[in-house]
Enzyme design. Structure first.
Site, PDB file in Angstrom:
ATOM      1  N   HIS A  61     -16.114 -20.680 -14.671  1.00  0.00           N
ATOM      2  CA  HIS A  61     -14.789 -20.341 -15.157  1.00  0.00           C
ATOM      3  C   HIS A  61     -13.839 -21.511 -14.963  1.00  0.00           C
ATOM      4  O   HIS A  61     -13.959 -22.298 -14.020  1.00  0.00           O
ATOM      5  CB  HIS A  61     -14.266 -19.092 -14.451  1.00  0.00           C
ATOM      6  CG  HIS A  61     -14.915 -17.831 -14.927  1.00  0.00           C
ATOM      7  ND1 HIS A  61     -14.457 -16.574 -14.599  1.00  0.00           N
ATOM      8  CD2 HIS A  61     -15.986 -17.629 -15.736  1.00  0.00           C
ATOM      9  CE1 HIS A  61     -15.216 -15.658 -15.166  1.00  0.00           C
ATOM     10  NE2 HIS A  61     -16.150 -16.274 -15.858  1.00  0.00           N
ATOM     11  N   GLU A  63     -10.837 -21.710 -13.971  1.00  0.00           N
ATOM     12  CA  GLU A  63     -10.059 -21.746 -12.733  1.00  0.00           C
ATOM     13  C   GLU A  63     -10.817 -22.474 -11.624  1.00  0.00           C
ATOM     14  O   GLU A  63     -10.222 -23.235 -10.850  1.00  0.00           O
ATOM     15  CB  GLU A  63      -9.709 -20.320 -12.275  1.00  0.00           C
ATOM     16  CG  GLU A  63      -8.841 -19.531 -13.252  1.00  0.00           C
ATOM     17  CD  GLU A  63      -9.662 -18.690 -14.203  1.00  0.00           C
ATOM     18  OE1 GLU A  63      -9.169 -17.652 -14.653  1.00  0.00           O
ATOM     19  OE2 GLU A  63     -10.826 -19.077 -14.500  1.00  0.00           O
ATOM     20  N   CYS A  93     -10.421 -13.518 -13.303  1.00  0.00           N
ATOM     21  CA  CYS A  93     -11.267 -12.397 -12.903  1.00  0.00           C
ATOM     22  C   CYS A  93     -11.164 -12.209 -11.391  1.00  0.00           C
ATOM     23  O   CYS A  93     -10.495 -12.977 -10.698  1.00  0.00           O
ATOM     24  CB  CYS A  93     -12.720 -12.651 -13.317  1.00  0.00           C
ATOM     25  SG  CYS A  93     -13.529 -13.982 -12.383  1.00  0.00           S
TER      26      CYS A  93
END
Length: 229
Positions: A61, A63, A93
């Site tokens: 991801h 992030e 998430c």
């Protein structure tokens, strides 16, 4: 920045900008594409200059990619103040929220603001709790409005000449519905927003499923703003 020529040639962020079609595809609130795009800016200490860049999902991801890039490319003292603003096509998430919380715990003088176009699997309790944990940690989380879309267009997109002003082609209602769901997450209420995508048609359908707890705890003017009440 000239509105006659698009982003000026000497703009140091030009090579880090995304194309207009990419911006529309990633940040369209009615499109439920899997990939996430991150537009971010960093301001160090009391400096006035802002460092901007973009990122997308890889095998991990976006992030997580940001955190590893941020912590590995340069060292800064824990006492150094830093302000980070994320513009995300999807909210973090649950697992990414944990990683963000750990990152902020190790860097107490970093301030993080998150503007998300959509809420990632917002009915999943792990994702909802993750966002609440971030808010409790002091992270500001908001749904992107027209103001943020226009800001991102001017500062992160290689927009065409004479097209500096950007107006989202997405209904303002979608922004209000996502904002309402984020409000429910913050209050610890059950989901109220239902989203369905019919694969035979390129359409996304939004529907509210309000329970008595929503009416009891959400101010009426916020519910009325959705246009469904």
């Amino acid at each position: 920045m000239s509105s006659e020529t698009g982003p000026v040639v000497v703009d140091p962020t030009l090579r880090r900008r995304i194309e207009p079609h990419e911006f529309d595809a990633f940040f369209d609130q009615g499109e439920l594409r899997k990939e996430t795009c991150l537009l971010y800016e960093i301001r160090w200490g009391g400096r006035h200059n802002i460092w901007r860049h973009t990122g997308q999902n890889t095998s991990r991801h976006v992030e997580i990619n940001f955190i590893e890039k941020f912590t590995s490319e340069r060292y800064f003292y824990p006492s150094t103040r830093c302000s980070i603003v994320w513009f995300l096509s999807w909210s973090p998430c649950g697992e990414c929220s944990k990683a963000i919380t750990e990152f902020l715990s190790g860097h107490p003088n970093v301030t993080l603001f998150i503007y998300a176009a959509r809420l990632y699997h917002h009915t999943d309790q792990r994702n909802r709790q993750g966002l609440r944990d971030l808010i409790s940690r002091g992270v500001t989380i908001r749904i992107m409005t027209e103001q943020e879309y226009c800001y991102c267009w001017r500062n992160f997109v290689n927009y065409p000449p004479s097209n500096e002003v950007y107006w989202p082609r997405y209904p303002n209602l979608w922004m209000r519905l996502y904002a309402l769901e984020l409000y429910c997450i913050h209050l610890g209420l059950p989901p109220c927003l239902k989203i369905k995508r019919r694969h035979q048609y390129p359409l996304t359908f939004f529907r509210l499923n309000l329970q008595s707890c929503h009416y009891q705890r959400i101010p009426p003017h916020i519910l009325w703003a959705t246009g469904f009440i």
